[in-house]
Design a protein around this motif. Sequence first.
Motif, PDB file in Angstrom:
ATOM      1  N   PHE A   1      -0.163  -5.064   6.353  1.00 51.41           N
ATOM      2  CA  PHE A   1       0.615  -6.291   6.151  1.00 51.41           C
ATOM      3  C   PHE A   1       2.095  -5.916   6.076  1.00 51.41           C
ATOM      4  CE2 PHE A   1      -3.506  -6.862   4.192  1.00 51.41           C
ATOM      5  CZ  PHE A   1      -3.878  -8.135   4.601  1.00 51.41           C
ATOM      6  N   ASN A   2       2.937  -6.926   6.010  1.00 53.67           N
ATOM      7  CA  ASN A   2       4.382  -6.720   5.773  1.00 53.67           C
ATOM      8  C   ASN A   2       4.957  -5.628   6.682  1.00 53.67           C
ATOM      9  OD1 ASN A   2       3.865  -8.471   3.650  1.00 53.67           O
ATOM     10  ND2 ASN A   2       3.695  -6.813   2.146  1.00 53.67           N
ATOM     11  N   GLN A   3       4.857  -5.817   7.959  1.00 54.19           N
ATOM     12  CA  GLN A   3       5.383  -4.845   8.931  1.00 54.19           C
ATOM     13  C   GLN A   3       4.821  -3.448   8.676  1.00 54.19           C
ATOM     14  OE1 GLN A   3       9.720  -5.341   8.634  1.00 54.19           O
ATOM     15  NE2 GLN A   3       9.578  -6.135  10.726  1.00 54.19           N
ATOM     16  N   ARG A   4       3.534  -3.361   8.367  1.00 58.41           N
ATOM     17  CA  ARG A   4       2.839  -2.102   8.098  1.00 58.41           C
ATOM     18  C   ARG A   4       3.339  -1.397   6.831  1.00 58.41           C
ATOM     19  NH1 ARG A   4      -0.339  -0.392  12.506  1.00 58.41           N
ATOM     20  NH2 ARG A   4       0.192  -1.459  14.420  1.00 58.41           N
ATOM     21  N   ASN A   5       4.039  -2.097   5.986  1.00 55.77           N
ATOM     22  CA  ASN A   5       4.497  -1.472   4.744  1.00 55.77           C
ATOM     23  C   ASN A   5       3.420  -1.530   3.658  1.00 55.77           C
ATOM     24  OD1 ASN A   5       7.226  -0.565   5.257  1.00 55.77           O
ATOM     25  ND2 ASN A   5       7.671  -2.729   5.627  1.00 55.77           N
ATOM     26  N   THR A   6       2.504  -2.471   3.795  1.00 57.85           N
ATOM     27  CA  THR A   6       1.404  -2.589   2.836  1.00 57.85           C
ATOM     28  C   THR A   6       0.091  -2.442   3.587  1.00 57.85           C
ATOM     29  OG1 THR A   6       2.733  -4.193   1.613  1.00 57.85           O
ATOM     30  CG2 THR A   6       0.405  -4.059   1.033  1.00 57.85           C
TER      31      THR A   6
ATOM     32  N   GLN B   1       1.431   1.358  -0.328  1.00 59.69           N
ATOM     33  CA  GLN B   1       2.672   0.598  -0.218  1.00 59.69           C
ATOM     34  C   GLN B   1       3.841   1.527   0.103  1.00 59.69           C
ATOM     35  OE1 GLN B   1       3.323  -2.799  -0.479  1.00 59.69           O
ATOM     36  NE2 GLN B   1       5.410  -2.189   0.130  1.00 59.69           N
ATOM     37  N   VAL B   2       4.524   1.237   1.211  1.00 60.50           N
ATOM     38  CA  VAL B   2       5.776   1.924   1.495  1.00 60.50           C
ATOM     39  C   VAL B   2       6.848   1.207   0.679  1.00 60.50           C
ATOM     40  CG1 VAL B   2       7.511   2.393   3.252  1.00 60.50           C
ATOM     41  CG2 VAL B   2       5.089   2.647   3.798  1.00 60.50           C
ATOM     42  N   VAL B   3       7.517   1.941  -0.183  1.00 65.14           N
ATOM     43  CA  VAL B   3       8.519   1.317  -1.048  1.00 65.14           C
ATOM     44  C   VAL B   3       9.903   1.431  -0.413  1.00 65.14           C
ATOM     45  CG1 VAL B   3       9.585   1.374  -3.341  1.00 65.14           C
ATOM     46  CG2 VAL B   3       7.142   1.801  -3.083  1.00 65.14           C
ATOM     47  N   SER B   4      10.184   2.602   0.125  1.00 69.10           N
ATOM     48  CA  SER B   4      11.474   2.814   0.775  1.00 69.10           C
ATOM     49  C   SER B   4      11.296   3.883   1.848  1.00 69.10           C
ATOM     50  CB  SER B   4      12.503   3.274  -0.264  1.00 69.10           C
ATOM     51  OG  SER B   4      12.190   4.586  -0.678  1.00 69.10           O
TER      52      SER B   4
END
Lengths: 438, 70
Positions: free
Chosen positions: A166-171, A224-227
């Motif tokens: 989800f979220n541009q592959r960030n989640t 989750q990618v945070v940054s």
Amino acid sequence: MAVTKDKSISAALATASCALLGTGVTTAVDAQEVPKWDFNTSLLYYGEDESRVQDLSLRAIVRRLFVDDRSLTVSLTVDSLTGATPSGAIRQDVPQTFTRPSGNAAYVVPAGVLPLDDTFLDTRVALTGNWQQPIGETSQVNFGFSASNEYDYFHLGLNGRFSKDFNQRNTTLSAGISIAQDEFDPEGGAPIPFTSMLDIGDTSNRPQSQRDKDVLDVILGVTQVVSRKLVLQANYSYASESGYLNNPYKVLSIVDGTTGDTIQRVAPGPLSGPSHEFVFEGRPDDRAKHSLYTQAKYYMDGKVLDASYRYMTDDWDIDSHTLDVRYRWPLSDDKYLEPHLRWYSQSEANFYRLSLVDGAPLPAFASSDYRLGKFDAITAGLKFGWKNRNDNDMSLRIEWYQQMGSIPAGQLIGKQSLRDNYPDLNALIVQFSYRFSK
Amino acid sequence: MKNGLLLLVLVAMSACSSMGVEPWERDILAKDEMQLTTDAAEAATDDHIYFSKEASSGGRAFGGGGCGCN
């Protein structure tokens, strides 16, 4: 989407060019579908002090990459195990004689020494296979199997996992399930819990040899990618085991309620059977475990901090905490050092007993297996990684593992408090890894 | 209780949606050393050692099975 369009445009152009030149399009297609193989191999030495377990293990993980992010991973592990393991009986001030698990021989443990059974010699072969492929633009599915075979144990498992970005592959959310059926065929047969260790040749308390165990694992995870420099993962997992969960080779000493010494018995002759009263352990036939695992990876100017924490609790009343920290520290473009620290702590199972008192009512379950006791463990290690002339990754790690256990208050009787009933376990871990692609 | 949990999940999901990077900012995240499991052989080895020596196992991934009796 743009990539797909580009691909179709280039494919169309290739087809058109080939048509003009009068050749097929196979070359263009082949160029796109160049297969890739990844090999991850390792040789491990694991050795415990005091002549306890020694393991030499060879592992190869082969990954075949296909187009469209599909991949097949197969791993093969061969373990060669030797050494001695605690029988579960306690030390005595006099020598103790035990019947071997086979029931065909006996061995003597000198006075004051922790009873270890030194007969085991095993080879474990484990094979796993896993197919992974995307489904649509943002999902991925993964199917696999695992099988392993030991002299007295066979494991067969199937697993599957689905993940969605989800979220541009960030989640990424994922859910997986694994089922396994294991068969235990103990040396000499599976003893009836709480029956005595018998004289050589007497197998009357081992009526059934093969016993089964079923295991169900469920895992739910979020990544989750945070940054640009930080990624986090959290997994909840549930495991349910049912069936034969005993260790058929572990016994408990039957002791005097005042002195704490093990009750002596008379064997028919020298080295013909146990010198003291020992009974085989008995555990519940089901167990449910819940775990929460969290991991963070943080990039700091070329260095990478990898930290994880796991909490586990089960219905045997074992709670455990595991903290694991690795710090990858590049020395140059092709060399790095990675210190590793791991701290582990567990409480004892509610049926953990150092010994059982002669004449007292038997509990429903009891085991003196040190792995079910209360202990802390530390692992400290260092890994050195480098690239060889062909740009392949190599690494060598050396680690030290120590377990420090303690007997719960109230379980020490009489002279038992004068003896070291839970000696530290020290192990050396040395692993050499070699990774290359073709 | 149920509504509270749902609210928590929704808040967490919406918080997650504001985190992260653009697709062109994945240079560091794409590095081998930034993968959650950097070395599969080492991870599988450790999982089996601790499965055999401790009362806990798993959490990160499914285990490979075995007796772990010694």
